[in-house]
Design a protein around this motif. Structure first.
Motif, PDB file in Angstrom:
ATOM      1  N   SER A   1       0.827  -1.210   0.000  1.00  0.00           N
ATOM      2  CA  SER A   1       0.000   0.000   0.000  1.00  0.00           C
ATOM      3  C   SER A   1       0.859   1.256   0.000  1.00  0.00           C
ATOM      4  O   SER A   1       0.496   2.261  -0.610  1.00  0.00           O
ATOM      5  CB  SER A   1      -0.975  -0.011   1.169  1.00  0.00           C
ATOM      6  OG  SER A   1      -0.272  -0.075   2.388  1.00  0.00           O
TER       7      SER A   1
ATOM      8  N   TYR B   1       0.590   3.965  -2.961  1.00  0.00           N
ATOM      9  CA  TYR B   1       0.319   5.366  -2.651  1.00  0.00           C
ATOM     10  C   TYR B   1       1.368   6.273  -3.292  1.00  0.00           C
ATOM     11  O   TYR B   1       1.037   7.307  -3.874  1.00  0.00           O
ATOM     12  CB  TYR B   1       0.281   5.570  -1.137  1.00  0.00           C
ATOM     13  CG  TYR B   1       0.216   7.012  -0.727  1.00  0.00           C
ATOM     14  CD1 TYR B   1      -0.975   7.725  -0.826  1.00  0.00           C
ATOM     15  CD2 TYR B   1       1.333   7.676  -0.251  1.00  0.00           C
ATOM     16  CE1 TYR B   1      -1.042   9.055  -0.467  1.00  0.00           C
ATOM     17  CE2 TYR B   1       1.280   9.007   0.112  1.00  0.00           C
ATOM     18  CZ  TYR B   1       0.093   9.688   0.006  1.00  0.00           C
ATOM     19  OH  TYR B   1       0.033  10.998   0.357  1.00  0.00           O
ATOM     20  N   GLN B   2       2.644   5.884  -3.194  1.00  0.00           N
ATOM     21  CA  GLN B   2       3.715   6.695  -3.771  1.00  0.00           C
ATOM     22  C   GLN B   2       3.570   6.802  -5.289  1.00  0.00           C
ATOM     23  O   GLN B   2       3.786   7.876  -5.862  1.00  0.00           O
ATOM     24  CB  GLN B   2       5.079   6.104  -3.420  1.00  0.00           C
ATOM     25  CG  GLN B   2       5.449   6.273  -1.970  1.00  0.00           C
ATOM     26  CD  GLN B   2       6.729   5.557  -1.609  1.00  0.00           C
ATOM     27  OE1 GLN B   2       7.277   4.794  -2.391  1.00  0.00           O
ATOM     28  NE2 GLN B   2       7.219   5.808  -0.413  1.00  0.00           N
TER      29      GLN B   2
ATOM     30  N   ILE C   1       0.557   9.150  -6.039  1.00  0.00           N
ATOM     31  CA  ILE C   1       0.911  10.554  -5.798  1.00  0.00           C
ATOM     32  C   ILE C   1       1.902  11.041  -6.851  1.00  0.00           C
ATOM     33  O   ILE C   1       1.810  12.171  -7.334  1.00  0.00           O
ATOM     34  CB  ILE C   1       1.489  10.727  -4.373  1.00  0.00           C
ATOM     35  CG1 ILE C   1       0.393  10.490  -3.335  1.00  0.00           C
ATOM     36  CG2 ILE C   1       2.122  12.090  -4.184  1.00  0.00           C
ATOM     37  CD1 ILE C   1      -0.807  11.396  -3.454  1.00  0.00           C
TER      38      ILE C   1
ATOM     39  N   ASN D   1       3.809  12.532   3.892  1.00  0.00           N
ATOM     40  CA  ASN D   1       2.552  12.221   4.577  1.00  0.00           C
ATOM     41  C   ASN D   1       2.005  10.832   4.258  1.00  0.00           C
ATOM     42  O   ASN D   1       0.819  10.597   4.428  1.00  0.00           O
ATOM     43  CB  ASN D   1       1.480  13.271   4.261  1.00  0.00           C
ATOM     44  CG  ASN D   1       1.857  14.627   4.772  1.00  0.00           C
ATOM     45  OD1 ASN D   1       2.545  14.747   5.784  1.00  0.00           O
ATOM     46  ND2 ASN D   1       1.433  15.661   4.077  1.00  0.00           N
ATOM     47  N   GLN D   2       2.836   9.922   3.824  1.00  0.00           N
ATOM     48  CA  GLN D   2       2.328   8.600   3.494  1.00  0.00           C
ATOM     49  C   GLN D   2       1.939   7.813   4.737  1.00  0.00           C
ATOM     50  O   GLN D   2       1.065   6.950   4.669  1.00  0.00           O
ATOM     51  CB  GLN D   2       3.326   7.826   2.653  1.00  0.00           C
ATOM     52  CG  GLN D   2       4.625   7.522   3.354  1.00  0.00           C
ATOM     53  CD  GLN D   2       5.640   6.975   2.390  1.00  0.00           C
ATOM     54  OE1 GLN D   2       5.384   6.860   1.207  1.00  0.00           O
ATOM     55  NE2 GLN D   2       6.794   6.663   2.901  1.00  0.00           N
TER      56      GLN D   2
ATOM     57  N   ILE E   1       0.300   8.856   7.276  1.00  0.00           N
ATOM     58  CA  ILE E   1      -1.071   9.202   7.636  1.00  0.00           C
ATOM     59  C   ILE E   1      -2.062   8.319   6.881  1.00  0.00           C
ATOM     60  O   ILE E   1      -3.058   7.865   7.435  1.00  0.00           O
ATOM     61  CB  ILE E   1      -1.334  10.697   7.350  1.00  0.00           C
ATOM     62  CG1 ILE E   1      -0.492  11.550   8.285  1.00  0.00           C
ATOM     63  CG2 ILE E   1      -2.814  11.024   7.482  1.00  0.00           C
ATOM     64  CD1 ILE E   1      -0.493  13.024   7.954  1.00  0.00           C
ATOM     65  N   TYR E   2      -1.758   8.044   5.614  1.00  0.00           N
ATOM     66  CA  TYR E   2      -2.659   7.221   4.809  1.00  0.00           C
ATOM     67  C   TYR E   2      -2.477   5.734   5.083  1.00  0.00           C
ATOM     68  O   TYR E   2      -3.362   4.938   4.790  1.00  0.00           O
ATOM     69  CB  TYR E   2      -2.444   7.511   3.325  1.00  0.00           C
ATOM     70  CG  TYR E   2      -2.781   8.932   2.979  1.00  0.00           C
ATOM     71  CD1 TYR E   2      -4.102   9.368   2.951  1.00  0.00           C
ATOM     72  CD2 TYR E   2      -1.781   9.852   2.709  1.00  0.00           C
ATOM     73  CE1 TYR E   2      -4.411  10.675   2.653  1.00  0.00           C
ATOM     74  CE2 TYR E   2      -2.082  11.163   2.415  1.00  0.00           C
ATOM     75  CZ  TYR E   2      -3.400  11.572   2.388  1.00  0.00           C
ATOM     76  OH  TYR E   2      -3.711  12.870   2.100  1.00  0.00           O
ATOM     77  N   LEU E   3      -1.334   5.345   5.637  1.00  0.00           N
ATOM     78  CA  LEU E   3      -1.085   3.937   5.953  1.00  0.00           C
ATOM     79  C   LEU E   3      -1.643   3.526   7.310  1.00  0.00           C
ATOM     80  O   LEU E   3      -1.801   2.341   7.576  1.00  0.00           O
ATOM     81  CB  LEU E   3       0.421   3.647   5.925  1.00  0.00           C
ATOM     82  CG  LEU E   3       1.071   3.602   4.567  1.00  0.00           C
ATOM     83  CD1 LEU E   3       2.567   3.384   4.708  1.00  0.00           C
ATOM     84  CD2 LEU E   3       0.472   2.511   3.720  1.00  0.00           C
TER      85      LEU E   3
END
Length: 173
Positions: free
Chosen positions: A97, A101-102, A105, A117-118, A120-122
């Motif tokens: 994940s 996400y990276q 983005i 800020n990854q 926060i989403y993890l």
């Protein structure tokens, strides 16, 4: 006696082909990573399929280098996730994940805030996976202390064995 094989040693044609494809994908990952070297060192990259205009790096080659440095590890993690037989394989969803996400983005914001800020989403993903793995581990060690089974027998007991690739995908959604 040599002609008689157990059902665990017999390989069907389908698993042999799938294993060959997976092995080939793993073997070519260094070549996949260095695909960015074929991208020109300029702001706009024109191909017969599309035109790419680099925003943040001002260089299409650098942009593709960043993208391949995210896609190749993601590919290897996905292969590992779908081929892992151990009880802890769900923990691989966290780095999967993170890399997803990276990549999202990187593509979506044209390289403005990569790797920020990854965590926060993890957190929601980790909030589900980490306790689940701990509970499975606790159950395994509880069984070890109360029953005279080996660790391998207990892992087989907890292992979910879908019949094919799509069953494995469906078990997560």
């Amino acid at each position: 006696m040599k002609k008689l094989k157990s059902k665990f040693h017999q390989q069907d044609r389908k698993s042999l082909i799938l294993g060959s494809i997976i092995a080939t994908l793993i073997a070519i990952t260094p070549y996949l990573f260095y695909l960015y070297e074929s991208v020109p060192v300029k702001k706009t990259w024109n191909t017969f399929l599309f035109t790419y205009n680099s925003g943040f790096y001002q260089d299409a080659n650098a942009s593709m280098w960043v993208l391949t440095s995210k896609i190749v590890p993601l590919l290897l993690l996905i292969i590992w996730f779908f081929t892992c037989r151990h009880w802890w394989y769900h923990s691989l969803l966290v780095p999967i994940s993170m890399y997803s996400y990276q990549i999202f983005i990187t593509i979506g914001s044209d390289f403005e805030y990569i790797d920020s800020n990854q965590l926060i989403y993890l957190i929601p993903i980790m909030a589900i996976i980490v306790p689940s793995i701990y509970l499975i581990r606790a159950k395994i060690f509880n069984e070890i202390n109360t029953v005279s089974k080996t660790m391998e027998e207990l892992e087989d007991e907890f292992k979910i064995s879908p019949k094919n690739f799509w069953d494995r995908i469906r078990q997560y959604f």
